[in-house]
Design an enzyme around this catalytic site. Structure first.
Site, PDB file in Angstrom:
ATOM      1  N   LEU A 131       0.843  -1.201   0.000  1.00 22.81           N
ATOM      2  CA  LEU A 131       0.000   0.000   0.000  1.00 22.81           C
ATOM      3  C   LEU A 131       0.874   1.244   0.000  1.00 22.81           C
ATOM      4  CD1 LEU A 131      -2.777   1.399   0.307  1.00 22.81           C
ATOM      5  CD2 LEU A 131      -2.482   1.208   2.774  1.00 22.81           C
ATOM      6  N   HIS A 152       6.593   2.454  12.172  1.00 23.95           N
ATOM      7  CA  HIS A 152       7.196   3.667  11.635  1.00 23.95           C
ATOM      8  C   HIS A 152       6.198   4.815  11.755  1.00 23.95           C
ATOM      9  CE1 HIS A 152       8.975   6.385   8.639  1.00 23.95           C
ATOM     10  NE2 HIS A 152      10.081   5.651   8.699  1.00 23.95           N
TER      11      HIS A 152
END
Length: 344
Positions: free
Chosen positions: A126, A230
């Protein structure tokens, strides 16, 4: 109106640019011309294939601006991981060290290399280009996959997983990998990540520790990022958690990022979706988008965001002429759709 469709060989340059833009840690799309071309070829074959159960199929889609033809992003679904290339992850466990006589009891976390997710379907790859990150584009690029899975159940597993990118800095340095590199490997994180992305995983089995690792033996920096994502991945994680995904106790072997999982029957967008024939209604032209909508095709798949009005008495869904054209549908053909904002 953006359109989501299957990737084709004509999208190579756009996908290569996306691979460059995505940066280190985006393992499923390495910056490698040969690998990207092969992945597109595999995706085209997967969409064209008749399937009765999930196998090695890899469905890769692109989001396109039909007015300019520009590819704005990509996302994919791997039908069954680990079928033609070993799928590794760490299982987070615990061992108890206790002495009744000394009245001492210590709980120690462990990391055990495993292949537990073999056969699960994975939503992956994605990435939405920065200038397209507006409105509901990001949610659409992620959630339309749940409609596709719900419509084509025989092509996918009951268990759906997603590997979330773990913590690393701008140069690709991962605190988790740094500890592994120091003790077991002699390569940096970007190199290990790239090798995995191009399918060269033999080194994992050869060099990865064969026995469970005690978490408390890792550096404090490595321990702190286990199961963390992240900074740029937090919105994607929150979206999946809102869909019913949860952390299943598994993390990535390179950066320690979490793997989330859900049973397909309990994914909210899939649950809320309906399959109905359409009527074409010109009064819906220009009406605010309210639903994610897909046609029911595979090779000729299309997805859009558009207004949908359901006539419950006739059991049909009304969409605009523009939406019907974008979906390549005529009156009477079927769509699957779900609200952009669940609860509507």
């Amino acid at each position: 109106m953006v359109i989501i469709r299957p990737i084709t060989s004509d999208d190579f340059q756009a996908l290569y640019e996306i691979a460059e833009e995505s940066g280190i840690g985006f393992t499923s799309l390495p910056v490698n011309e040969e690998i990207i071309r092969k992945r597109i070829e595999h995706a085209e074959a997967s969409f064209a294939k008749e399937v009765s159960k999930p196998g090695v199929e890899d469905y890769l889609f692109v989001m396109e601006d039909p007015e300019t033809g520009r590819v704005l992003g990509t996302s994919g679904i791997e039908a069954a991981v680990g079928m033609d290339n070993t799928f590794y992850c760490y299982h987070l466990g615990m061992v108890i060290h206790a002495s009744r006589e000394l009245n001492i009891r210590n709980e120690v976390g462990t990391l055990t290399l495993c292949n537990d997710y073999t056969g699960a379907s994975e939503i992956c790859t994605l990435f939405l280009r920065e200038d397209a990150r507006k409105g509901a584009n990001g949610r659409f690029l992620s959630k339309f996959r749940f409609l596709f899975i719900a419509e084509h159940r025989q092509r996918f597993s009951d268990t759906i997983i997603a590997e979330m990118r773990g913590v690393s800095d701008e140069d690709g340095n991962s605190p988790f990998w740094q500890w592994l590199e120091e003790h077991f490997f002699s390569m940096d994180f970007p190199t290990a990540d790239y090798l995995t992305g191009i399918g060269q995983k033999v080194f994992i089995a050869e060099l990865m520790p064969k026995y469970p690792i005690y978490v408390n033996l890792l550096s404090k920096e490595a321990q702190a990022v286990i199961g963390q994502v992240h900074e740029k991945t937090k919105p994607a994680l929150n979206l999946l958690l809102s869909e019913g995904f949860s952390k299943g106790g598994y993390v990535d072997i390179f950066d320690g990022g979490p793997t989330v999982e859900a049973n397909v029957n309990y994914i909210r967008t899939a649950q809320a979706s309906r399959n109905l024939p359409i009527e074409i209604d010109s009064t819906l032209s220009g009406v605010k988008d309210s639903h994610f909508v897909i046609n029911t095709q595979v090779k000729d798949f299309r997805g859009v965001m558009t207004a949908v009005k359901v006539n419950e008495e006739k059991d049909v869904a009304r969409i605009s002429p523009e939406a019907a054209k974008a979906l390549n549908l005529s009156a009477g053909e079927h769509i699957r759709f779900a609200p952009i904002h669940l609860g509507e």
